[in-house]
Design a protein around this motif. Structure first.
Motif, PDB file in Angstrom:
ATOM      1  N   ASP A 168     -97.466  24.935 -50.382  1.00 18.26           N
ATOM      2  CA  ASP A 168     -97.102  23.537 -50.149  1.00 18.26           C
ATOM      3  C   ASP A 168     -98.330  22.643 -50.047  1.00 18.26           C
ATOM      4  O   ASP A 168     -99.367  23.049 -49.524  1.00 18.26           O
ATOM      5  CB  ASP A 168     -96.312  23.405 -48.842  1.00 18.26           C
ATOM      6  N   VAL A 171     -99.033  19.032 -48.325  1.00 21.70           N
ATOM      7  CA  VAL A 171     -98.429  18.025 -47.456  1.00 21.70           C
ATOM      8  C   VAL A 171     -98.877  16.638 -47.903  1.00 21.70           C
ATOM      9  O   VAL A 171    -100.075  16.372 -48.018  1.00 21.70           O
ATOM     10  CB  VAL A 171     -98.825  18.259 -45.982  1.00 21.70           C
ATOM     11  N   ARG A 183     -90.425  17.740 -41.866  1.00 25.89           N
ATOM     12  CA  ARG A 183     -91.514  16.944 -42.432  1.00 25.89           C
ATOM     13  C   ARG A 183     -91.302  15.444 -42.230  1.00 25.89           C
ATOM     14  O   ARG A 183     -92.230  14.713 -41.854  1.00 25.89           O
ATOM     15  CB  ARG A 183     -91.653  17.282 -43.923  1.00 25.89           C
ATOM     16  N   SER A 231     -97.064  25.337 -41.354  1.00 23.32           N
ATOM     17  CA  SER A 231     -96.003  25.851 -42.207  1.00 23.32           C
ATOM     18  C   SER A 231     -96.395  27.207 -42.764  1.00 23.32           C
ATOM     19  O   SER A 231     -97.561  27.462 -43.101  1.00 23.32           O
ATOM     20  CB  SER A 231     -95.769  24.874 -43.376  1.00 23.32           C
TER      21      SER A 231
END
Length: 442
Positions: free
Chosen positions: A67, A69, A136, A154
């Motif tokens: 991921d 962010v 989120r 995460s």
């Protein structure tokens, strides 16, 4: 492109391209490059090193393995802070509130403790009701509303780093500065910050035992940040003794609260003011470090930093009454004093041994699956340079029961204090500052 050719190239001292490093990392993440080839690559890097461009490319490849962010919905310059780990290091609890009170948005993802170093998330979870998991959107909305949020990392953030670190741990390739630097910075970059302040520890309680090694690591991380467009600075600080006096989750929260009230230990306060000053300079809220420190001192004196911490606790489901009633935090069943066998002065403290002692009491984890006791730990009664009489307390253990293990821990703590006959020469807490412009010794 074949992994074996890239391993051969690095083994012989060649420089790998961004595309080649991306091929290796993405292939390893997908199990297309096997462990034995990645082990060979890590060993080649261990002996041959990496250029700044290679290290930056490796970092980006690791960051892009999971991921990313996106913090762009948050107004302002987002500044993250990272510590390389230490004993009694509760700076994030103080810095998040301090920086946010000065107008710098803090959107922070922190980790749990493992081994002799504590974790910010464990400390926060010792506050009754505090939630460290947020969706989120809720995370971003909270930062836009009150200026800060601190949540757990995460599981999908830089997963290649977790996999690669596990391999390095069993192949004797942990102590490689390019690999350490890319590990740290990949998570910071994936977490989306615009600027990064690093607290790199040096000394017996730190991963980097010498100032020179800490400066080399800091320089590598600052260079990575610069190359990938994140303004980055690093503060090298001493970890030859614990930071502050408290070691253990709830105990460290209590000390952080006292520091936010302007009554904390000198070393902890000094480090937080320095790191915080770098954060708000990078965040555009002060022109230089001197001005930034004055702003932050005022935030401690007028109560705004403490009020911001109360907002954080309330926003994430915790009980802000702990700020005035610390007895609401987890309390140990009893205390045990560790006393000096001889008089003199504290000449040294083996910080790592005290961190291990706290872990053995239940404050830390020997394995990732282990459960921790938020209440237990220890509070130092003496620091380096203090006079001590025979029979006087060196530290107070906060324990769940007084059993044989506690007595073994007490002996470990006693041996961690080196008693000398004359006052030792003072050693500075702040050792050097590393920026894109180079290293400046303090």
């Amino acid at each position: 492109m074949r992994a074996v050719d890239l391993i051969h190239k690095k083994r012989d001292g060649g420089e790998l391209s961004a595309a080649e490093l991306n091929f290796l990392i993405q292939g390893y993440s997908k199990d297309e490059v096997p462990d034995y080839q990645m082990s060979a690559f890590a060993m080649a890097v261990f002996f041959r090193g990496m250029t700044a461009a290679e290290t930056a490319a490796l970092t980006l490849a690791i960051a892009e393995s999971g991921d990313q962010v996106d913090l762009t919905p948050i107004a302002g310059i987002k500044v993250d802070k990272h510590s390389t780990g230490g004993v009694g290091d509760k700076t994030t609890l103080i810095l998040a509130a301090l920086a946010a009170s000065a107008g710098v948005p803090v959107a922070k993802m922190s980790g749990r403790g493992l081994g002799h170093t504590g974790g910010t998330i464990d400390k926060l979870e010792s506050i009754p009701g505090f939630r460290t998991e947020l969706a989120r959107e809720a995370f971003i909305n909270q930062v836009n509303t009150i200026g800060l949020s601190v949540i757990g990392q995460s599981g999908d953030l830089a997963p290649a780093d977790k996999k690669l670190y596990g391999l390095r741990d069993v192949t004797a390739t942990v102590e490689s500065i390019p690999l350490i630097a890319s590990s740290v910075m990949s998570k910071k970059i994936a977490a989306g910050a615009d600027a990064i302040v690093l607290d790199v520890k040096a000394g017996s309680g730190a991963f980097m035992k010498t100032v020179e090694d800490a400066e080399a690591l800091a320089s590598a991380m600052v260079e990575i940040g610069t190359q990938v467009g994140r303004v980055t600075s690093a503060v090298i600080s001493d970890m030859d003794q614990p930071l502050g006096y408290a070691i253990g989750n709830a105990l460290e929260v209590m000390e952080a609260i006292e520091t936010l009230k302007g009554k904390g230990p000198h070393d902890l306060t000094e480090l937080c003011l320095t790191l915080g000053a770098h954060m708000i300079v990078l965040g555009g809220k002060a022109a230089d470090i001197a001005e930034a420190k004055q702003i932050l001192k005022q935030k401690l004196e007028n109560g705004e930093a403490l009020a911001k911490f109360a907002e954080l606790i309330s926003a994430q489901g915790g009980n802000p009454a702990v700020l005035e009633q610390t007895e609401l935090l987890p309390q140990a069943a009893l205390t045990v004093e560790v006393t000096a066998e001889e008089g003199g002065y504290v000449g040294s403290i083996q910080a790592e041994q005290l961190g291990l002692a706290a872990m053995l009491l239940g404050a830390g984890r020997a394995t990732k699956e282990a459960q921790i006791d938020y209440a237990v730990g220890l509070v130092l009664r003496k620091k380096v340079g203090d006079a001590v009489a025979a029979g006087e307390s060196l530290a107070t253990l906060h324990v769940s029961s007084n059993n044989a293990t506690v007595q073994e821990v007490a002996e470990r703590v006693r041996k961690a204090f080196g008693i000398v006959s004359s006052v030792p020469a003072p050693k500075p807490l702040l050792l050097s500052i590393v920026t894109a412009g180079g290293i400046q010794r303090v």
